[in-house]
Design an enzyme around this catalytic site. Structure first.
Site, PDB file in Angstrom:
ATOM      1  N   HIS A  64       0.994  -1.270  -0.063  1.00 34.73           N
ATOM      2  CA  HIS A  64      -0.080   0.061  -0.118  1.00 34.73           C
ATOM      3  C   HIS A  64       0.953   1.239  -0.032  1.00 34.73           C
ATOM      4  O   HIS A  64       0.668   2.195  -0.714  1.00 34.73           O
ATOM      5  CB  HIS A  64      -0.934  -0.083   1.248  1.00 34.73           C
ATOM      6  CG  HIS A  64      -1.835   1.285   1.374  1.00 34.73           C
ATOM      7  ND1 HIS A  64      -3.080   1.227   1.117  1.00 34.73           N
ATOM      8  CD2 HIS A  64      -1.552   2.309   1.703  1.00 34.73           C
ATOM      9  CE1 HIS A  64      -3.632   2.409   1.205  1.00 34.73           C
ATOM     10  NE2 HIS A  64      -2.697   3.160   1.723  1.00 34.73           N
ATOM     11  N   GLU A  65       1.692   1.236   0.712  1.00 36.89           N
ATOM     12  CA  GLU A  65       2.584   2.420   1.040  1.00 36.89           C
ATOM     13  C   GLU A  65       3.698   2.815  -0.244  1.00 36.89           C
ATOM     14  O   GLU A  65       4.019   3.739  -0.683  1.00 36.89           O
ATOM     15  CB  GLU A  65       3.654   2.542   2.207  1.00 36.89           C
ATOM     16  CG  GLU A  65       2.699   2.359   3.445  1.00 36.89           C
ATOM     17  CD  GLU A  65       1.825   3.792   3.747  1.00 36.89           C
ATOM     18  OE1 GLU A  65       2.062   4.737   3.123  1.00 36.89           O
ATOM     19  OE2 GLU A  65       0.516   3.468   4.028  1.00 36.89           O
ATOM     20  N   HIS A  68       1.806   4.453  -3.056  1.00 40.12           N
ATOM     21  CA  HIS A  68       2.026   6.024  -2.907  1.00 40.12           C
ATOM     22  C   HIS A  68       3.541   6.196  -3.296  1.00 40.12           C
ATOM     23  O   HIS A  68       3.325   7.351  -4.280  1.00 40.12           O
ATOM     24  CB  HIS A  68       1.904   6.460  -1.439  1.00 40.12           C
ATOM     25  CG  HIS A  68       0.323   6.213  -0.660  1.00 40.12           C
ATOM     26  ND1 HIS A  68      -0.705   7.080  -1.331  1.00 40.12           N
ATOM     27  CD2 HIS A  68       0.204   5.396   0.446  1.00 40.12           C
ATOM     28  CE1 HIS A  68      -1.684   6.501  -0.464  1.00 40.12           C
ATOM     29  NE2 HIS A  68      -1.332   5.609   0.355  1.00 40.12           N
TER      30      HIS A  68
END
Length: 145
Positions: A64-65, A68
Site C-alpha cells: 500500500h505504501e 503511494h
C-alpha cells in the site's frame, strides 16, 4: 534483514521497481499501518502491525505504501481517491484499510451503585463530578482483574 532491505525486496518483487529512499519503524503510529512522506520520500511503518497481524498482512501494508511511493515519483495520482492508486493497489493485492486491533480500547470500567449500569471509558472520569445517566446514582470504579 533491515526494514529498508525488506521494503526494497517487496518493491522489486511486486512492482519491478527499486526503492531509492529509506524505511523506518515508527512506534508512535497508532491507527495507521504506515505513512509515505512525499517531501523527502521516506516511509514509516507501524511495528505493531507486524506483531499483531503477521508478515502476510504487513507485506500488504508495505505494498500500500509503495503504491503511494511509486505513483508519486512517476507523477501520477498517489492519493487514496485517485484512480491510478486504486488500480495499482488492486493489481499488487495491497490492503486498502488496516485491520482493527484485537486489543480492547477501553481502559476504565465504572458502574452505578444504584442501578448497576456499566460504563466503559478510554479516559478516567472524576467520580465526584459525574453521576449515572439513568438514575443519577453515584458511580464507582470496577476492579479490573
Amino acid at each position: 534483514m533491515t526494514l529498508t532491505n525488506y521494503v526494497q525486496e517487496v518493491s522489486l518483487a511486486d512492482f519491478g521497481k527499486p526503492l531509492h529512499h529509506k524505511a523506518y519503524w515508527n512506534k508512535r503510529l497508532k491507527t495507521t499501518g504506515g505513512r509515505f512522506f512525499p517531501k523527502d520520500g521516506h516511509l514509516d511503518f507501524n511495528p505493531r502491525m507486524l506483531e499483531e497481524h503477521g508478515e502476510l498482512i504487513f507485506r500488504k501494508i508495505v505494498r500500500h505504501e509503495l503504491c503511494h511511493y511509486h505513483l508519486y515519483f512517476e507523477g501520477r495520482g498517489y492519493h487514496h481517491k485517485d484512480r491510478d492508486f486504486k488500480d495499482l493497489l488492486a493489481q499488487v493485492n495491497g490492503l486498502r484499510y488496516v485491520p482493527t486491533s484485537s486489543k480492547s480500547k477501553t481502559n476504565h470500567h465504572y458502574s452505578c451503585q444504584t442501578c448497576g449500569q456499566v460504563y466503559q471509558r478510554k479516559r478516567r472520569i472524576n467520580l465526584a463530578k459525574y453521576v449515572c445517566g439513568n438514575c443519577h446514582g453515584k458511580l464507582m470504579e470496577k476492579n479490573q482483574s
